[in-house]
Write a protein that holds these residues in place. Sequence first.
Motif, PDB file in Angstrom:
ATOM      1  N   ASP A  81      -6.602  52.924  12.352  1.00 13.30           N
ATOM      2  CA  ASP A  81      -7.955  52.772  11.805  1.00 13.30           C
ATOM      3  C   ASP A  81      -8.569  51.452  12.251  1.00 13.30           C
ATOM      4  O   ASP A  81      -9.738  51.384  12.630  1.00 13.30           O
ATOM      5  N   ILE A  82      -7.774  50.400  12.177  1.00 11.07           N
ATOM      6  CA  ILE A  82      -8.279  49.080  12.523  1.00 11.07           C
ATOM      7  C   ILE A  82      -8.666  49.014  13.987  1.00 11.07           C
ATOM      8  O   ILE A  82      -9.744  48.554  14.356  1.00 11.07           O
ATOM      9  N   ARG A  83      -7.767  49.527  14.837  1.00 10.52           N
ATOM     10  CA  ARG A  83      -8.012  49.399  16.278  1.00 10.52           C
ATOM     11  C   ARG A  83      -9.215  50.217  16.713  1.00 10.52           C
ATOM     12  O   ARG A  83      -9.818  49.944  17.744  1.00 10.52           O
ATOM     13  N   ARG A  84      -9.558  51.248  15.946  1.00  6.91           N
ATOM     14  CA  ARG A  84     -10.750  52.020  16.293  1.00  6.91           C
ATOM     15  C   ARG A  84     -12.031  51.236  16.005  1.00  6.91           C
ATOM     16  O   ARG A  84     -13.094  51.574  16.484  1.00  6.91           O
ATOM     17  N   ARG A  85     -11.916  50.208  15.150  1.00  6.06           N
ATOM     18  CA  ARG A  85     -13.099  49.427  14.821  1.00  6.06           C
ATOM     19  C   ARG A  85     -13.154  48.128  15.577  1.00  6.06           C
ATOM     20  O   ARG A  85     -14.117  47.390  15.489  1.00  6.06           O
ATOM     21  N   VAL A  86     -12.064  47.831  16.261  1.00  4.64           N
ATOM     22  CA  VAL A  86     -11.966  46.556  16.953  1.00  4.64           C
ATOM     23  C   VAL A  86     -11.683  46.836  18.418  1.00  4.64           C
ATOM     24  O   VAL A  86     -10.662  47.428  18.754  1.00  4.64           O
ATOM     25  N   GLY A  87     -12.599  46.461  19.266  1.00  3.06           N
ATOM     26  CA  GLY A  87     -12.356  46.645  20.688  1.00  3.06           C
ATOM     27  C   GLY A  87     -11.515  45.504  21.217  1.00  3.06           C
ATOM     28  O   GLY A  87     -11.586  44.390  20.711  1.00  3.06           O
ATOM     29  N   PRO A 167     -17.510  49.409  18.509  1.00  4.16           N
ATOM     30  CA  PRO A 167     -16.679  48.619  17.594  1.00  4.16           C
ATOM     31  C   PRO A 167     -17.509  47.603  16.811  1.00  4.16           C
ATOM     32  O   PRO A 167     -18.668  47.366  17.137  1.00  4.16           O
ATOM     33  N   GLU A 168     -16.917  47.041  15.796  1.00  3.41           N
ATOM     34  CA  GLU A 168     -17.594  45.988  15.042  1.00  3.41           C
ATOM     35  C   GLU A 168     -17.159  44.608  15.523  1.00  3.41           C
ATOM     36  O   GLU A 168     -17.870  43.632  15.359  1.00  3.41           O
TER      37      GLU A 168
END
Lengths: 252, 295, 374
Positions: A81-87, A167-168
Motif C-alpha cells: 500500500d505504501i509503495r503504491r503511494r510513494v514513487g 504518487p504523493e
Amino acid sequence: MGVGINVEHLNAWYGTTHTLQDINLNIPANHATALIGPSGCGKSTFVRCLNRMHETNPIARATGVVKMGEVDIYKDASPVDIRRRVGMVFQRPNPFPTMSIYDNVASGLKLNGFRNKAILDETVERSLKAAALWEEVKDDLKKKSGASLSGGQQQRMCIARALAVDPEVLLMDEPASALDPVSTSKIEDLIFQLKSQYTIVIVTHNMQQAARVAENTGFFLNGKMVEFNSTDKIFTTPSDKRTEDYITGRFG
Amino acid sequence: MRPPTNYKSRSMRLNSAWRYGINHLVTGLAILSTALVIVPLVAILVYLIYKGASSLNLDFFTHIPAPVGETGGGMANAMLGSGIVLVLASSMGIPVGIAAGVYLAEYGQGKLLAMAVRFTADVLNGIPSIVMGIAAYSLIVMRQMHFSAFAGGVALAIMMVPTITRTTEEMLMTVPHSIREAALGLGVPKWRTVLSVSLRTASPGIITGCMLAFARVAGETAPLLFTAFGNQFWSFKLNEPIAALPLQIYVYAISPYDEWHRLAWGGALVLILMIMVSVTLVRIYAGRGVLKGAS
Amino acid sequence: MTSFFIVTPSSMSLEREPEPSSPLTAPLTQTEATPLHAPAIVNFVASAEPAAAEGPPSPIRQYLNTCSNGGLADKTFAAVMLVCALSIFAIVLFILSILIARSRLSLSQFGFGFFTRSAWDPVSGDFGALPFIFGTLATSLLALAMAVPLALGVAIFLSELCPARLRAPISFLTELLAAIPSVVYGLWAVFVLVPIMRDQLGPLLVTYLGWTGLFGGYNFGVGLLTASIILAIMILPIISSITRDIMQAIPVSQREAVLALGATRWEMIRTGVLRNARIGIVGAVILGLGRALGETMAVTMVIGNHPDISKSLFSPANTLASVIAGEFSEATSSMYLSALIEIGLALFLVTIVVNAIARALVWAVTRGAPARVH
C-alpha cells in the motif's frame, strides 16, 4: 498532490550494524528536501525506510514512527500500500529489460492489474511529458525496449514510471549519480518543476545539486541526522560545526 | 651477501631445459588426450548419423513396426508413445521444478532450508534412472497390477524436477536485483514481481533449461522398462502399456533381426537430432547471455 | 553557493489553506495538500492537472487505493513455491520408503548377508548380490581408470591451453556427448565396439598382456572390459566438463602469482591450478563414479548378463543396475522381485552417499554455483 512526512525515532539496522540512529524529521509537503552526507552515512537507508524498501533485504529491520499524512506507514498499512503511494527513483536507471517504453512507464499500473487502455495511454503520455521525455520517444513507444534508451533517457523514463502511479511522495536515491552532466541538469530541471506537485525527497552526494533543487536540506553523518534546516541556512550559516566542516569540504 | 646467481651455469641450463621439457611434454599429453577423446566421439556421432540417415524414410515416421520377417514398417507408434509419456512427465515435472527454483532464488536466499533443498536436488540428479523406474513400478504398477503410460510419466517427471529446479534458480539469479526493486518500489506485490518481472526476464533461459531436461528424459530407457513397458501397436490410453522410442531402440538393438536393427539406428538418429537441437539452443542462450540489454 | 530560486517553508505557510480531507476512504489522507502557486514554477506539469488538488483523486489513485494489496496472494504464492521446493525432499524420502517396503521380503529372508552371498538362483529362490557388487565395482573402477587421466587432460587443455577459437566448439561437443542417451551408446557399442573387441582389440590384449591372467577364457566381445570401455566413454564428458568448470573457478590472481615467480606454464597449472582445485577435481571424479555405478542401458547391452565373479576381463558379468534391467520383467516369484528391488535400494543408497560426497567437494570449490551435469 503531496503529503508531509513526519519521522519520529526512526532506527534501522542491517544485520547488527545500526545504520540509522534515532532520526527525527519533518518533511513538508510539496517541497523538495535534500539529504546530504558522506557515503555510508545512512541517507540512502533513510529514504528506503520511507517506502519500506529497506525491509526487502532479509537481514534489515527498522523501528520507529513514520507518518505520511496521518498514516503510520509501519503500523497502519502494508508495504505494498505504501509503495503504491510513494514513487521511488533509484541510483542507477533500472528499466524492465523485457518491456517496451510504453510498458515500462505503465508497469506500475499494469502489474497492479489496471486495464483501462484509454487511461493508460493518457497516463503514459502525461508521465512522459512530465519527465520531459515525451518528445524524444513518442514515435517508438511500443517499438523500442526500455533498455535501448541512453542512460539519461532511461532515468527520465524511470521517473515517468514513478509518476505514472500518481504518487504523493517521490523518493530519489542519488538519481543523477550515474549520469553525465547534461542528463544531470535535465533531471534537476525536472525535479525543480515537479516539486510543486509532489513531496520530493532527494538523496545526493552533490551539495550544489542540493542547493539548486531543494528548499530544505538535512545533513546525515554516521547514521545520525546532524542538522535539518532550510537549504539557505545550511549552506550559509550552519549551526553545527560538523555540517560546516562538511560543506566547506574539510572532510567527506 | 649471496653471490649473484649465474644463469648461464650448466646446472641452471639443464634445470631450465628439464622444466621446459616437462612443460612441452605435459602440453603434448593434454592435446593428445583431447584428441583421444574427441576423435572417437566424433566418430560415434558420424557413424550414428550415417547409419541412421540411411534407415530413415517416410514409412519410419508413419507406420507401426512390421511383423518379424517382413521388411518395412516404422516407429510411428513409439514416437507417439514417447510424445504422450513426455507430455505427461512435463506437465508434472516442469511446474514443480520451476516453482522449486523460484523458491530457491526468490525466497530462500541465505536460508539453511534452501541450501538443503539445493543439495538434495543435486543429489537426486545423480540417482540412477533405473531406481526411478523401480520406484514408479513399486508405487503405481504394483498397485494397479498392469504397466501404464502414466507410471512412465511419473518416473520421468521425477527425473526432470531437479534439473529444472537448478536451471531455473541459476537463470533467476542472473536477473539483476535492481529490476526486482523497481517493481517492488512501484507497489507491485511480490508474487506479481516474481511472475511478471523475474520469471519473464529469465524466461528464455528457463525455457531452454526445460527443453534440455525434456531432451534428457526423452532418451531415458531404464525408467520405462517396467513402467511404460512398450508395445507394438498404436496406443493412446494412459493406463495401458505404451511404446516409447528409447525402449524400442533397446528392444530392437538386442534382437537378432537386421530389419529391426535398421529401425533402431533410425530411432537413435531421431533422438540424437532432438537432443542436438535443444543443446544447441541452450548453448546459444547461454553464450549470448540471457539478459542482453539488461543493466 | 545559492540556488536560483528558493521557496522557504516559512514563506509557503502564508499561502496555505485548510484542505478538506480526501473523499475516499484511503488510509493516507492528504493533510497538507495545497496547491502551490509559486510564480517561478510555471510549467506544463502544473497545467496538465490544474484541478488535481481540488477535484477527486485521479482514476489511477482511486484504482490503486482500492485494489488488493496482494497480501493473501503473496502468502499463498510463497507457500506453493515452498511446497514445491519441499517436494524434492519428499521425492527422495518417498523413493526410500517405497523401496524398503517392497523389498521387505528379501530383507527379512537374507538380512545383511544378501550382499555377501554369491548365490543367484531364481529357480530355488536363493539370492545374493555379491556378483553384481563385484561387477559394478569392477566396471566402474576400470572405467574411472581409463577416463580420469583423459578427462584431466581434456580439462587442462580446455581451461588452460586451448586457443580461444577452439574452446567453444570443443566444450559444445563435450556437452552434446554428455547428452546422448545411454541406449544410443549401447546401440553403438553392440554394433561397433563389440566386434572390435572380439576381432581386433581382444586378440591384441591376449597376445601382449595375456601373461597378467586378466584376459583368460573365451572372448565373446561382450563382458566386463567392453562394459568398462563404454562406461569410460560415457563418463568422460561429465568429469572433464566439471573439472574444467572448477579449474576456471580458480582466480586468475592465483595463476599470475605463480607465473610471476618465473614458472613454466605446466608449473603454473600444477601449483596454481591443480593444487587449488584438487578437492573439486576429486569431487568431479566421484561424481563420475556415481554416474558409472548407476549407468544401466549401455552396460546391460554389452556386459553379457551373467552373475559370475571371474578374474578374466573378457568374462560376462552383471552389475547392480544391469541385473535389474535384465531380469525385472521376468521376475515371477515375489521373492525374486523383492530381491531385485533390494538391489535397487542398495544402488539408491550407494549413489546417494557417493553423490553427496561429490557434491560437497565440488561445492567447496565452486561455492554452490551449480555445476552443470547433463
